[in-house]
Scaffold this active site. Sequence first.
Site, PDB file in Angstrom:
ATOM      1  N   HIS A 191       7.160  22.027  84.132  1.00 18.54           N
ATOM      2  CA  HIS A 191       8.348  22.296  84.983  1.00 18.54           C
ATOM      3  C   HIS A 191       9.033  23.401  84.448  1.00 18.54           C
ATOM      4  CE1 HIS A 191       8.135  19.047  88.087  1.00 18.54           C
ATOM      5  NE2 HIS A 191       7.175  19.094  87.739  1.00 18.54           N
ATOM      6  N   GLU A 241      12.411  23.568  84.137  1.00 15.96           N
ATOM      7  CA  GLU A 241      13.351  23.416  83.658  1.00 15.96           C
ATOM      8  C   GLU A 241      12.921  22.188  81.961  1.00 15.96           C
ATOM      9  OE1 GLU A 241      12.742  22.676  86.466  1.00 15.96           O
ATOM     10  OE2 GLU A 241      14.157  21.399  87.448  1.00 15.96           O
ATOM     11  N   CYS A 253      13.941  17.233  89.252  1.00 10.84           N
ATOM     12  CA  CYS A 253      13.770  15.999  89.398  1.00 10.84           C
ATOM     13  C   CYS A 253      13.700  15.020  88.419  1.00 10.84           C
ATOM     14  CB  CYS A 253      11.970  15.639  89.644  1.00 10.84           C
ATOM     15  SG  CYS A 253      10.930  16.728  88.151  1.00 10.84           S
ATOM     16  N   CYS A 260      13.150  15.765  84.960  1.00 12.29           N
ATOM     17  CA  CYS A 260      13.514  16.891  84.277  1.00 12.29           C
ATOM     18  C   CYS A 260      14.965  16.489  83.834  1.00 12.29           C
ATOM     19  CB  CYS A 260      13.815  18.098  85.272  1.00 12.29           C
ATOM     20  SG  CYS A 260      12.037  19.219  85.506  1.00 12.29           S
TER      21      CYS A 260
END
Length: 212
Positions: free
Chosen positions: A114, A116, A144, A147
């Site tokens: 991801h 992040e 999410c 993260c």
Amino acid sequence: GARAVESARLEIACGATHRGFESHPLRQGTQGHSALGCACQIYLSYASNQRGALVPSQIDHSSNDEFYMRQALYEAELAAIKGDVPIGAVIVREGRIISWGHNEREISNDPTGHAELIAIRRAAEEINSWRLSGCTLYVTLEPCLMCGGAIINSRIDRVVFGPYDPKAGALGSLYNVCSDPRLNHEAAITGGVLEEISSTLLAEFFQSLRTH
């Protein structure tokens, strides 16, 4: 220099994708456009800003969130070029972008790829510390749960994101993980920054997948 390296990286990315993103608007100039449509043009003019640059002095403090979010949107566009969901992130410390990232789950086959997490890892390397106190994370979609956990564990002070994610968001939609007083760290949260642009990017990306 850095721009030459980035240009070469874009050349590789644009040549490798087979999902309809045949060229990048940044490389075509202001008249160019990709399958993501005109929404991209709103912020691509910001892409020439060097990563690591200070926010321009002519932009007042109230506009800083939008300035940095536009840098994250540039990262989201890079993800789309590679055929990945267009989500991008940057981390800012003392007015300077110290790291950046975009989704790489598809290209790396990594479920943790991801935007992040990539930006957080790079920031930790940049300052040589896992503690990212004093840092603000800008990301183009509500993080999410995975993260959110990384945000807590890295001690990031503040998170700014685009649209809320009713299906997976952990900073206000489904959970409030970064505002839970039972945990050993809380982060200030600001949602909805440039959410229309990010939402359009996501919608156009998935529409492109359905038509290719």
